[in-house]
Each structure stands twice: as structure tokens, then as C-alpha cells.
Design a protein around this motif. Structure first.
Motif, short mmCIF file in Angstrom:
data_model
loop_
_atom_site.label_atom_id
_atom_site.label_comp_id
_atom_site.label_asym_id
_atom_site.label_seq_id
_atom_site.Cartn_x
_atom_site.Cartn_y
_atom_site.Cartn_z
N PRO A 1 -0.70 1.00 -0.56
CA PRO A 1 -0.30 -0.41 -0.49
C PRO A 1 0.70 -0.83 -1.56
O PRO A 1 1.51 -1.72 -1.32
CB PRO A 1 -1.61 -1.17 -0.67
N SER A 2 0.69 -0.22 -2.73
CA SER A 2 1.57 -0.65 -3.82
C SER A 2 3.00 -0.12 -3.70
O SER A 2 3.87 -0.54 -4.46
CB SER A 2 0.97 -0.23 -5.16
N LEU A 3 3.26 0.78 -2.76
CA LEU A 3 4.60 1.34 -2.60
C LEU A 3 5.35 0.68 -1.46
O LEU A 3 4.76 0.29 -0.45
CB LEU A 3 4.55 2.84 -2.35
N HIS A 4 6.67 0.60 -1.60
CA HIS A 4 7.52 0.09 -0.53
C HIS A 4 7.29 0.90 0.73
O HIS A 4 7.31 2.12 0.70
CB HIS A 4 9.00 0.16 -0.96
N ASN A 5 7.06 0.27 1.83
CA ASN A 5 6.76 0.90 3.12
C ASN A 5 5.44 1.66 3.12
O ASN A 5 5.15 2.36 4.08
CB ASN A 5 7.89 1.83 3.58
N GLY A 6 4.66 1.61 2.05
CA GLY A 6 3.34 2.19 2.04
C GLY A 6 3.24 3.69 2.03
O GLY A 6 2.17 4.25 2.24
N LYS A 7 4.36 4.38 1.81
CA LYS A 7 4.29 5.84 1.80
C LYS A 7 5.10 6.43 0.66
O LYS A 7 5.92 5.77 0.06
CB LYS A 7 4.73 6.44 3.14
N LEU A 8 4.83 7.71 0.39
CA LEU A 8 5.51 8.41 -0.69
C LEU A 8 7.01 8.54 -0.42
O LEU A 8 7.43 8.67 0.73
CB LEU A 8 4.92 9.81 -0.87
#
Length: 111
Positions: free
Chosen positions: A67-74
Motif C-alpha cells: 500500500p505505501s508504494l506507488h501503484n502498490g508494487k515493487l
């Protein structure tokens, strides 16, 4: 909600026997009902994130699970080459109950 129900099994057998509903494609001979389900899936996926639990279902590199990353993925370094089917569970140390990012450290951005 009921993947073992008769109607769900019928759809799976006919439209996505080798993958999950979230990965299923429309195909060239999709019924109106199947096409409508896939349109509804777009709305769900627009704001959905995986709940990790044991990490066996969520794909590390392609699913939205952080959730804390842009677009929700690595986010990968440009030169990184990875297996898109690697699951999130590979990063969890079950003995210490902690995350172990060492196996992917060279492949991810600082974000």
C-alpha cells in the motif's frame, strides 16, 4: 466468495482453466456475461491490494500488494531480470517472522 460453487467451476473450466480469475483473459468467443464480469473486475482491481497472509498467492513482481508504494508494487532497476511468477512468500523468514529482502535487494529501487 464461493470458488467451489457450480457456477464458479463452470466459468473456470470454460474461460480460465490455467490461471486465476484475476489473470483471466477475455478471449475471442467470450459471452456477454463473461465480458461483463471482466469489466467488473477492472473496477475492483483499480483500488484493490492483496492481503498477504502467508504470501503464497500474491506475485512478488506483478501484483499490487504494498500500500505505501506507488501503484502498490515493487519497482525494478532497469537492468534487473526477474521471474514474474515469484511469490511474496519467498521474502518472509518464517523462523524469525521477519522480512528478508536480501534475495531481491539488487533488483529493486531504493523506494
Amino acid at each position: 466468495m464461493e470458488p467451489n460453487s457450480q457456477w464458479a467451476q463452470l466459468l473456470k473450466t470454460h474461460y480460465f482453466p490455467e490461471c486465476s480469475f484475476l489473470e483471466a483473459k477475455k478471449g475471442g468467443r467470450a459471452s456477454w456475461a463473461w465480458a461483463s464480469l471482466l469489466e467488473g473486475r477492472k473496477i475492483i482491481l483499480h483500488g484493490a491490494l492483496w492481503k498477504i497472509l502467508n504470501g503464497r498467492q500474491a506475485k512478488l513482481w506483478t501484483d499490487y500488494w504494498i500500500p505505501s508504494l506507488h501503484n502498490g508494487k515493487l519497482h525494478l532497476h532497469l537492468q534487473a531480470s526477474v521471474d514474474p511468477n515469484t511469490r511474496v512468500e519467498t521474502l518472509f523468514d518464517w523462523d524469525s517472522k521477519t522480512w528478508n529482502l536480501t534475495p531481491i535487494q539488487a533488483s529493486i529501487t531504493d523506494e
